[in-house]
Design a protein around this motif. Structure first.
Motif, PDB file in Angstrom:
ATOM      1  N   ILE A   1      10.836  -5.712  -1.698  1.00 45.64           N
ATOM      2  CA  ILE A   1      11.128  -7.080  -2.149  1.00 45.64           C
ATOM      3  C   ILE A   1      10.049  -7.909  -1.456  1.00 45.64           C
ATOM      4  CG2 ILE A   1      12.899  -8.890  -2.338  1.00 45.64           C
ATOM      5  CD1 ILE A   1      13.940  -6.184  -3.351  1.00 45.64           C
ATOM      6  N   ILE A   2       9.001  -8.255  -2.186  1.00 45.89           N
ATOM      7  CA  ILE A   2       7.783  -8.768  -1.550  1.00 45.89           C
ATOM      8  C   ILE A   2       7.461 -10.180  -2.051  1.00 45.89           C
ATOM      9  CG2 ILE A   2       5.345  -8.262  -1.114  1.00 45.89           C
ATOM     10  CD1 ILE A   2       6.934  -5.880  -0.219  1.00 45.89           C
ATOM     11  N   THR A   3       7.098 -11.072  -1.129  1.00 46.43           N
ATOM     12  CA  THR A   3       6.727 -12.443  -1.492  1.00 46.43           C
ATOM     13  C   THR A   3       5.505 -12.445  -2.409  1.00 46.43           C
ATOM     14  OG1 THR A   3       7.359 -12.891   0.792  1.00 46.43           O
ATOM     15  CG2 THR A   3       6.461 -14.729  -0.447  1.00 46.43           C
ATOM     16  N   GLY A   4       5.461 -13.397  -3.348  1.00 47.31           N
ATOM     17  CA  GLY A   4       4.363 -13.450  -4.316  1.00 47.31           C
ATOM     18  C   GLY A   4       2.976 -13.478  -3.683  1.00 47.31           C
ATOM     19  N   GLY A   5       2.816 -14.227  -2.585  1.00 45.31           N
ATOM     20  CA  GLY A   5       1.501 -14.452  -1.978  1.00 45.31           C
ATOM     21  C   GLY A   5       0.675 -13.202  -1.721  1.00 45.31           C
ATOM     22  N   PRO A   6       1.172 -12.235  -0.954  1.00 46.09           N
ATOM     23  CA  PRO A   6       0.359 -11.070  -0.571  1.00 46.09           C
ATOM     24  C   PRO A   6      -0.103 -10.182  -1.733  1.00 46.09           C
ATOM     25  CG  PRO A   6       2.206 -11.311   0.922  1.00 46.09           C
ATOM     26  CD  PRO A   6       2.431 -12.277  -0.198  1.00 46.09           C
ATOM     27  N   PHE A   7       0.484 -10.333  -2.925  1.00 47.41           N
ATOM     28  CA  PHE A   7       0.004  -9.578  -4.086  1.00 47.41           C
ATOM     29  C   PHE A   7      -1.405  -9.997  -4.469  1.00 47.41           C
ATOM     30  CE2 PHE A   7       4.490  -8.744  -4.696  1.00 47.41           C
ATOM     31  CZ  PHE A   7       4.506  -7.489  -5.289  1.00 47.41           C
ATOM     32  N   ASP A   8      -1.783 -11.187  -4.026  1.00 45.03           N
ATOM     33  CA  ASP A   8      -3.085 -11.777  -4.366  1.00 45.03           C
ATOM     34  C   ASP A   8      -4.256 -10.846  -4.027  1.00 45.03           C
ATOM     35  OD1 ASP A   8      -5.355 -13.521  -4.481  1.00 45.03           O
ATOM     36  OD2 ASP A   8      -4.017 -15.233  -4.224  1.00 45.03           O
ATOM     37  N   THR A   9      -4.141 -10.078  -2.944  1.00 52.15           N
ATOM     38  CA  THR A   9      -5.248  -9.195  -2.561  1.00 52.15           C
ATOM     39  C   THR A   9      -5.309  -7.948  -3.453  1.00 52.15           C
ATOM     40  OG1 THR A   9      -3.820  -8.293  -0.861  1.00 52.15           O
ATOM     41  CG2 THR A   9      -5.456  -9.863  -0.132  1.00 52.15           C
ATOM     42  N   PHE A  10      -4.245  -7.725  -4.261  1.00 51.53           N
ATOM     43  CA  PHE A  10      -4.226  -6.564  -5.156  1.00 51.53           C
ATOM     44  C   PHE A  10      -4.640  -6.944  -6.578  1.00 51.53           C
ATOM     45  CE2 PHE A  10      -1.543  -5.637  -1.621  1.00 51.53           C
ATOM     46  CZ  PHE A  10      -1.741  -4.286  -1.378  1.00 51.53           C
TER      47      PHE A  10
ATOM     48  N   GLN B   1       0.845  -1.215   0.000  1.00 46.00           N
ATOM     49  CA  GLN B   1       0.000   0.000   0.000  1.00 46.00           C
ATOM     50  C   GLN B   1       0.873   1.255   0.000  1.00 46.00           C
ATOM     51  OE1 GLN B   1      -2.230  -1.045   3.476  1.00 46.00           O
ATOM     52  NE2 GLN B   1      -3.858  -2.076   2.320  1.00 46.00           N
ATOM     53  N   GLN B   2       1.967   1.211   0.780  1.00 46.94           N
ATOM     54  CA  GLN B   2       2.876   2.366   0.819  1.00 46.94           C
ATOM     55  C   GLN B   2       3.547   2.581  -0.542  1.00 46.94           C
ATOM     56  OE1 GLN B   2       5.473   1.388   4.143  1.00 46.94           O
ATOM     57  NE2 GLN B   2       3.683   0.987   5.403  1.00 46.94           N
ATOM     58  N   ILE B   3       3.837   1.487  -1.229  1.00 44.62           N
ATOM     59  CA  ILE B   3       4.445   1.595  -2.563  1.00 44.62           C
ATOM     60  C   ILE B   3       3.431   2.216  -3.533  1.00 44.62           C
ATOM     61  CG2 ILE B   3       5.305   0.234  -4.519  1.00 44.62           C
ATOM     62  CD1 ILE B   3       6.605  -1.638  -2.390  1.00 44.62           C
ATOM     63  N   GLN B   4       2.190   1.809  -3.423  1.00 45.84           N
ATOM     64  CA  GLN B   4       1.153   2.413  -4.284  1.00 45.84           C
ATOM     65  C   GLN B   4       1.080   3.921  -4.063  1.00 45.84           C
ATOM     66  OE1 GLN B   4      -2.284  -0.013  -3.054  1.00 45.84           O
ATOM     67  NE2 GLN B   4      -2.454  -0.709  -5.191  1.00 45.84           N
ATOM     68  N   MET B   5       1.242   4.335  -2.798  1.00 48.75           N
ATOM     69  CA  MET B   5       1.121   5.768  -2.460  1.00 48.75           C
ATOM     70  C   MET B   5       2.437   6.526  -2.639  1.00 48.75           C
ATOM     71  SD  MET B   5      -1.362   5.701   0.874  1.00 48.75           S
ATOM     72  CE  MET B   5      -0.163   4.835   1.835  1.00 48.75           C
TER      73      MET B   5
END
Ligand code: EAX
Length: 325
Positions: A86-95, A75-79
């Motif tokens: 460097i983010i694990t694949g899993g949590p992108f699922d909600t986006f 969310q901070q990256i979006q803003m």
């Protein structure tokens, strides 16, 4: 005295008249602690970029989740209050459901195939597919193939999973996978040591480095080499920030991140054999040859499920499944 005044005047002239090249600072976030796969990428990226830009760019790494969990960092990256993650694949699922294509169970045969696909046109399609959400996908580094651990019993077949409470990442796909396998999945953000220790959950699944760096061998007696999902990190920048960089800086930053990712994947893989040995020495009972076909059977119909009902995502999955044949 006069000489001193002349010197002072000279120094002041230099300070005020020469254009000072202010270093640009990149704020980079990872949820994990030093020594983790994400941190290896972050450290290498910092080293490469600072050296190649002769200090024109500096990188400040915010680790151990000081900026929040991976969803919060996205969310901070979006803003654009965070430049890179460097983010694990899993949590992108909600986006976006597009990332489910790379989190698909039993997708890649081995590391070489994962590299070939993720560094190729299909990988690029996934990275480009993140742009509408405000992410500039730079490249993939890795967590690695995920394996199951638990505190209750040896697991060799899906039947052994019955009743086990398994923590999964915040990802609808991961939850669906573990429900289909027969376990009781509980989505939870990282970190999870306390929950495992207190028995809120019985088990979890992650690549080998996690069991070592986070000392899961202290609280999880059993591991099963399921290798059920290859888990990439997606190395992403804020699109807002990215679009304001000139082409030269974009090329420099993207190049350093690609080199850091390549370095980290190799480093991670080279250490795996020693990790298995260490985890055994620490007392973990490791099932090296579970009935992978039986696990695979349980998730065989996933491609036709609700998880892939978006036509564009489904098309991409079909292409991906064809490419890995
Ligand atoms: O990298 O949440 C997870 O299970 C991730 O794999 C974790 O960030 C460790």
């Amino acid at each position: 005295m006069k000489a001193r005044i002349v010197l002072l005047a000279a120094v002041l002239t230099i300070c005020f008249c020469l254009p000072l090249q202010a270093a640009e600072n990149i704020k980079l976030g990872v949820v994990t602690k030093p020594g983790s796969a994400q941190n290896v990428v972050a450290d290498k990226f910092k080293e490469l970029l600072e050296a190649k830009s002769n200090g024109d760019w500096t990188v400040t790494i915010y680790d151990s989740g000081v900026l929040g969990n991976e969803t919060e960092m996205l969310q901070q990256i979006q803003m654009n209050t965070l430049h890179i993650g460097i983010i694990t694949g899993g949590p992108f699922d909600t986006f976006t459901p597009i990332v489910r294509v790379i989190n698909y169970p039993f997708l890649f045969k081995d590391n070489a195939q994962a590299d070939e696909i993720l560094d190729g046109p299909l990988g690029q399609e996934i990275l480009d597919g993140l742009e509408p959400m405000g992410f500039k996908g730079l490249c993939f580094s890795e967590n690695g193939f995920r394996n199951l651990t638990n505190s209750k019993r040896a697991v060799k077949t899906p039947e052994d999973l019955k009743g086990l409470k398994i923590r999964v990442m915040n990802s609808a796909l991961h939850k669906t996978i573990w429900r289909a396998l027969g376990a009781n999945p509980t989505p939870m953000a990282w970190p999870i040591y306390t929950e495992l220790q207190q028995g809120v959950i019985d088990g979890q699944e992650n690549p080998l480095w996690v069991m070592e760096v986070y000392k899961f061998y202290e609280i999880q007696d059993y591991m099963t080499m399921t290798r059920h999902v290859y888990s990439p990190h997606i190395d992403v920048a804020s699109l807002k920030w990215w679009q304001n960089l000139d082409a030269k800086d974009q090329a420099l930053i993207a190049g350093c991140m690609k080199d850091a990712a390549k370095f980290q994947r190799k480093d991670n893989r080279e250490k795996d054999a020693a990790r298995i040995k260490l985890l055994q020495e620490k007392g973990m009972q490791i099932e090296m040859h579970p009935d992978v076909d039986a696990f695979r059977q349980k998730v065989a119909s996933l491609a036709g499920s609700d998880m892939f009902k978006d036509p564009a995502v489904h098309d991409l999955l079909v292409k991906m499944l064809e490419a890995v044949k």
